[in-house]
Scaffold this motif. Structure first.
Motif, PDB file in Angstrom:
ATOM      1  N   ARG A  84      41.341  58.503  48.621  1.00 53.62           N
ATOM      2  CA  ARG A  84      42.131  57.948  49.720  1.00 53.62           C
ATOM      3  C   ARG A  84      42.612  59.054  50.646  1.00 53.62           C
ATOM      4  N   LEU A  98      30.764  53.211  45.610  1.00 46.19           N
ATOM      5  CA  LEU A  98      31.911  52.340  45.862  1.00 46.19           C
ATOM      6  C   LEU A  98      31.440  50.980  46.381  1.00 46.19           C
ATOM      7  N   GLU A 134      41.604  59.026  36.480  1.00 47.08           N
ATOM      8  CA  GLU A 134      41.175  57.991  37.419  1.00 47.08           C
ATOM      9  C   GLU A 134      42.163  57.833  38.563  1.00 47.08           C
ATOM     10  N   GLU A 135      43.439  57.864  38.265  1.00 47.12           N
ATOM     11  CA  GLU A 135      44.453  57.738  39.315  1.00 47.12           C
ATOM     12  C   GLU A 135      44.383  58.907  40.288  1.00 47.12           C
ATOM     13  N   ARG A 191      41.728  60.745  40.862  1.00 43.70           N
ATOM     14  CA  ARG A 191      40.468  60.580  41.599  1.00 43.70           C
ATOM     15  C   ARG A 191      40.669  59.633  42.777  1.00 43.70           C
ATOM     16  N   ASN A 192      41.300  58.503  42.517  1.00 43.53           N
ATOM     17  CA  ASN A 192      41.524  57.526  43.574  1.00 43.53           C
ATOM     18  C   ASN A 192      42.442  58.080  44.658  1.00 43.53           C
TER      19      ASN A 192
END
Length: 600
Positions: A511, A532, A503-504, A506-507
């Protein structure tokens, strides 16, 4: 082509082609459409030179993302204005963002169809009333070429095969653009020669449309060269085919379309897969491997790198990558004119109407060393130890911030201070505090480069490949890290922290895509495909800057966070129907097989 008033009619071909207005074919060097002289199929394919006019017309009608004088998409605004990155204050009678989207009034019955972000069955091309739908015109010309290319006398079979690959890519690009806006669409695989043929072209499912695009890319990849010489720069390549395949499969594998939970209760197989299958992420990963394997073998492509380790050099390297034609970074380049006047249209939206970037977007850009910009930054003070934009005239943030947006203290159009502070000469009321910089640039000399729409750059391949690996394998491996870090290092940023969770990571990728691809028609589709909701519904802000008594070229400011105008109905009345554009009722009522999208 005045007679061609429906998508279906565009595929009706009798003894000859119907006349249409002249086209601006730019680099193709052709002054008119192939039908303009009353040519027939026999005469058009009597020589390779004439047949090339058909192929050039297919290229001409491909989608174009910059705001231009011939394109009335959203009334002359850009897709970024529907994201959390940018606010449009354009208030003309056809300005789509303020007329239809911010107030939530868009419907399937909207009469101002050129004000929509995507008008299935309608045109954005204000100069050529002939075009009912530019996407299907590109497809039509491509099919005309494919069905007749083998009859060209004396043509080199290898050259014809290559041109067929280009024609298939024209179709693939057009279908891929439609897929992202409306889901499954009617697949046109031949030009109608018999008027007695039944005019029924049912809507293909989401899955069928994805597979058809992939099949076009796969076939084109076997026919096209990995790259062209400088004389043919801008034509489709094998790299473009593999890159587009990756884009489409990544989009299709994303949660909005690849889930056991429908993105809207009335969605069906025309709008998504209707179930989750992990194999779809594996398919995207395999497409990434295809590109990377070919790249390792064939070479040529690469990021435009800085000539020095300075903020200015990093910024200019990034600029060259998105702005200039013919770099090793360009994967798909769409060209419609050599006129540098194109730059003026996007400038006018800032200069005349007060449109601009949001503080939410600005805060996504980290510091110049790559560390995150603090979410709780106190804008009421300007700490000298870490000022938000410049320190002693040197940029303190990610170089890409300054290329996407003009911030307080930076030079803008014609090397003058961007009028974003309250006291500035020329500041437009309701400007959110930042002006668009991308495609506008700073000096008149910056705008002498021949324009193009860089529809796909190598950084998209790198970040998409990293995303596919992360999702397919339950987390990133060293390859995924390296691809993201290549994009970051090009602008002088540090590598991502190690041992990020799925998840980190992916984020971090999402960004990174925001910072890399501002105004390049990426953010909207990332918001859609990942669902989103917060990006759609959160209230957006600007930054009010003050430089009392200074009207020109201010360098010292005080700041305060402000609300933006206009507001958006999405903030309080969100509906996932906005993921896909409405099909105009008049188009559905034609009865050839297109159906309405959920919620419209």
């Amino acid at each position: 082509m005045k007679q061609f008033r429906t998508i279906l009619a565009m595929f009706l071909l009798g003894a000859g082609l119907v006349a249409c207005e002249s086209l601006k074919l730019g680099d193709a060097g052709l002054s008119s459409a192939p039908e303009a002289s009353g040519a027939t199929i026999d005469t058009l394919f009597a020589s390779l030179k004439d047949a090339d006019k058909v192929l050039a017309s297919a290229y001409y009608y491909l989608p174009y993302g910059m705001v231009t004088d011939f394109d009335s998409k959203m009334g002359g605004e850009q897709l970024e204005s529907l994201t959390d990155h940018y606010i449009s204050n354009k208030r003309t009678s056809s300005a789509g963002p303020t007329l239809l989207y911010y107030n939530g009034s868009l419907s399937a019955g909207t009469s101002k169809r050129s004000s929509m972000n995507f008008n299935f069955g309608g045109t954005y091309d204000t100069k050529h009333e002939a075009a009912d739908d530019c996407h299907y015109y590109a497809i039509r010309y491509s099919i005309v070429f494919l069905q007749n290319a083998d009859r060209i006398p004396g043509a080199d079979p290898a050259e014809i095969a290559c041109k067929k690959g280009e024609a298939r890519m024209c179709q693939a690009v057009a279908y891929a653009d439609m897929l992202r806006y409306v889901g499954g669409v009617p697949i046109m695989d031949h030009v109608i020669t018999d008027p007695r043929e039944e005019m029924k072209f049912p809507r293909a499912t989401f899955s069928q449309t994805v597979d058809y695009i992939v099949s076009l890319c796969d076939q084109a990849a076997t026919e096209l060269p990995w790259t062209w010489g400088s004389n043919d720069d801008g034509r489709f390549t094998k790299a473009a085919a593999l890159g587009l395949k990756l884009r489409v499969l990544l989009f299709a594998a994303s949660p909005t379309f690849n889930s056991n939970t429908l993105w809207r209760s009335d969605a069906n197989e025309y709008h998504c897969y209707t179930n989750y299958d992990a194999a779809r992420w594996q398919r995207a990963k395999k497409a990434a491997d295809e590109f990377m394997t070919a790249w390792a073998t064939e070479g040529y492509y690469g990021l435009v790198e800085a000539t020095a380790n300075t903020p200015t050099a990093y910024r200019l390297a990034y600029r060259k990558g998105y702005f200039e034609r013919g770099t090793t970074e360009t994967i798909i380049s769409i060209r419609k004119s050599n006129s540098t006047d194109f730059h003026y249209d996007v400038y006018d939206n800032q200069h005349d109407y007060g449109s601009g970037g949001t503080l939410e977007y600005v805060n996504k850009f980290g510091w110049a060393d790559g560390s995150d910009f603090p979410e709780d930054y106190d804008w009421s003070v300007d700490p000298e130890s870490q000022p938000p934009f410049f320190k002693a005239g040197v940029e303190t943030r990610d170089p890409r911030l300054y290329e996407n947006l003009c911030v307080p203290g930076d030079k803008w159009w014609n090397d003058k201070g961007g009028p974003v502070w309250i006291e500035a000469d020329g500041r437009q009321v309701n400007n959110p505090g930042f002006l668009q910089m991308k495609y506008i640039l700073q000096k008149s000399g910056d705008r002498t480069t021949l324009p193009h729409w860089c529809m796909m750059r190598l950084p998209e391949i790198l970040l998409s490949a990293a995303e596919a690996y992360n999702e397919a394998d339950g987390g990133p491996d060293e390859n995924a890290y390296e691809w993201v870090n290549m994009v970051r290092r090009r602008v002088g940023l540090c590598d991502l922290p190690e041992e990020l969770s799925q998840e980190e990571f992916r984020n971090a990728i999402l960004r990174e895509r925001e910072c890399e691809f501002g105004f390049e028609e990426v953010r909207w589709f990332d918001m859609v495909r990942w669902g989103l909701t917060d990006a759609f519904t959160k209230k957006l802000h600007g930054l009010t800057s003050h430089a009392p008594g200074v009207k020109v070229d201010a360098t010292s400011f005080t700041f305060e966070v402000s609300d933006v105008y206009p507001s958006r109905s999405w903030w309080t009345n969100w509906d996932t129907k906005w993921y896909l554009a409405p099909i105009p009722t008049v188009e559905v009522n034609k009865g050839y097989g297109m159906t309405q999208n959920p919620g419209w």
